[in-house]
Motif scaffolding. Structure first.
Motif, PDB file in Angstrom:
ATOM      1  N   GLU A  68      54.547  30.634  64.138  1.00  0.00           N
ATOM      2  CA  GLU A  68      55.059  30.256  65.456  1.00  0.00           C
ATOM      3  C   GLU A  68      54.937  28.751  65.636  1.00  0.00           C
ATOM      4  OE1 GLU A  68      55.064  32.053  69.945  1.00  0.00           O
ATOM      5  OE2 GLU A  68      53.571  32.741  68.520  1.00  0.00           O
TER       6      GLU A  68
ATOM      7  N   SER B 239      62.136  43.485  66.174  1.00  0.00           N
ATOM      8  CA  SER B 239      61.524  42.350  65.494  1.00  0.00           C
ATOM      9  C   SER B 239      61.722  42.456  63.986  1.00  0.00           C
ATOM     10  CB  SER B 239      60.030  42.275  65.827  1.00  0.00           C
ATOM     11  OG  SER B 239      59.395  43.477  65.463  1.00  0.00           O
TER      12      SER B 239
ATOM     13  N   ARG C 253      63.356  39.925  69.383  1.00  0.00           N
ATOM     14  CA  ARG C 253      64.324  39.057  70.055  1.00  0.00           C
ATOM     15  C   ARG C 253      65.751  39.466  69.726  1.00  0.00           C
ATOM     16  NH1 ARG C 253      62.950  33.576  69.600  1.00  0.00           N
ATOM     17  NH2 ARG C 253      60.859  34.027  68.887  1.00  0.00           N
TER      18      ARG C 253
ATOM     19  N   SER D 287      65.457  37.854  77.683  1.00  0.00           N
ATOM     20  CA  SER D 287      64.310  38.050  78.577  1.00  0.00           C
ATOM     21  C   SER D 287      64.186  36.955  79.634  1.00  0.00           C
ATOM     22  CB  SER D 287      62.997  38.231  77.834  1.00  0.00           C
ATOM     23  OG  SER D 287      63.043  39.439  77.116  1.00  0.00           O
TER      24      SER D 287
ATOM     25  N   GLU E 153      65.194  45.644  71.926  1.00  0.00           N
ATOM     26  CA  GLU E 153      65.082  44.484  71.039  1.00  0.00           C
ATOM     27  C   GLU E 153      64.179  44.829  69.864  1.00  0.00           C
ATOM     28  OE1 GLU E 153      63.635  41.388  73.574  1.00  0.00           O
ATOM     29  OE2 GLU E 153      65.657  40.763  74.074  1.00  0.00           O
TER      30      GLU E 153
ATOM     31  N   LEU F 229      63.430  34.242  76.315  1.00  0.00           N
ATOM     32  CA  LEU F 229      62.277  33.819  75.528  1.00  0.00           C
ATOM     33  C   LEU F 229      62.256  32.303  75.359  1.00  0.00           C
ATOM     34  CD1 LEU F 229      62.235  36.349  72.544  1.00  0.00           C
ATOM     35  CD2 LEU F 229      60.599  36.215  74.425  1.00  0.00           C
TER      36      LEU F 229
ATOM     37  N   GLU G 258      60.139  30.359  66.140  1.00  0.00           N
ATOM     38  CA  GLU G 258      59.520  30.793  64.890  1.00  0.00           C
ATOM     39  C   GLU G 258      60.166  30.068  63.722  1.00  0.00           C
ATOM     40  OE1 GLU G 258      59.064  35.090  64.423  1.00  0.00           O
ATOM     41  OE2 GLU G 258      59.492  35.287  66.566  1.00  0.00           O
TER      42      GLU G 258
ATOM     43  N   ILE H  61      57.562  37.483  64.938  1.00  0.00           N
ATOM     44  CA  ILE H  61      56.379  37.460  65.787  1.00  0.00           C
ATOM     45  C   ILE H  61      56.708  38.066  67.147  1.00  0.00           C
ATOM     46  CG2 ILE H  61      54.690  35.954  66.912  1.00  0.00           C
ATOM     47  CD1 ILE H  61      55.157  34.019  64.478  1.00  0.00           C
ATOM     48  N   HIS H  62      57.923  37.792  67.649  1.00  0.00           N
ATOM     49  CA  HIS H  62      58.381  38.317  68.938  1.00  0.00           C
ATOM     50  C   HIS H  62      59.708  39.049  68.733  1.00  0.00           C
ATOM     51  CE1 HIS H  62      55.421  35.839  71.008  1.00  0.00           C
ATOM     52  NE2 HIS H  62      55.763  34.881  70.189  1.00  0.00           N
TER      53      HIS H  62
ATOM     54  N   THR I 111      60.001  31.172  72.959  1.00  0.00           N
ATOM     55  CA  THR I 111      59.275  31.083  71.700  1.00  0.00           C
ATOM     56  C   THR I 111      60.165  30.584  70.563  1.00  0.00           C
ATOM     57  OG1 THR I 111      59.735  33.384  71.204  1.00  0.00           O
ATOM     58  CG2 THR I 111      57.677  32.909  72.343  1.00  0.00           C
TER      59      THR I 111
END
Length: 130
Positions: A102, A36, A58, A78, A34, A80, A84, A55-56, A82
């Protein structure tokens, strides 16, 4: 140039802006890792500009353009939870970097989810694999 980008990344998302640009977000690289990375492509000139990373890292996430021109991305492999938000640069400023921050996480991590901007401007994350 587009062909090379697609060979080196997949399972990401692309969002068009009102400025005639496409924001390429995340995905997998050639090693199936993955990423970013974020790239801003100006459709008029073909220029591809690196932006600040997500930020993560993905992939398999959902993203959409909000009514104010911002870009929201949520969920991913995963899975996730999160979220953004990418803010669009000042109108007409094509060479200025987008700004990310975020947002509060969604209640459940979602891989391979979908999303939709609702009539009141909120963003809903739908389905996916938890």
């Amino acid at each position: 140039m587009r062909r090379n980008l697609w060979r080196s990344r997949n399972c990401g998302d692309e969002i068009d802006s009102a400025l005639g640009q496409v924001l390429l977000l995340g995905g997998h690289d050639l090693n199936n890792t993955e990423t970013s990375s974020v790239r801003l492509v100006d459709l008029a000139t073909g220029v591809c500009t690196l932006q600040a990373d997500l930020i993560h890292p993905r992939s398999h996430f959902t993203a959409a353009r909000l009514p104010d021109g911002g870009i929201v991305c949520a969920g991913g492999a995963s899975p996730l939870s999160t979220v953004e938000l990418w803010g669009q640069p000042v109108q007409g400023a094509l060479d200025v970097a987008w700004i990310s921050r975020e947002l509060p996480a969604i209640s459940v991590g979602d891989d391979e989810c979908s999303g939709s901007v609702l009539g009141d401007g909120r963003f809903a994350v739908l389905g996916g694999i938890s």
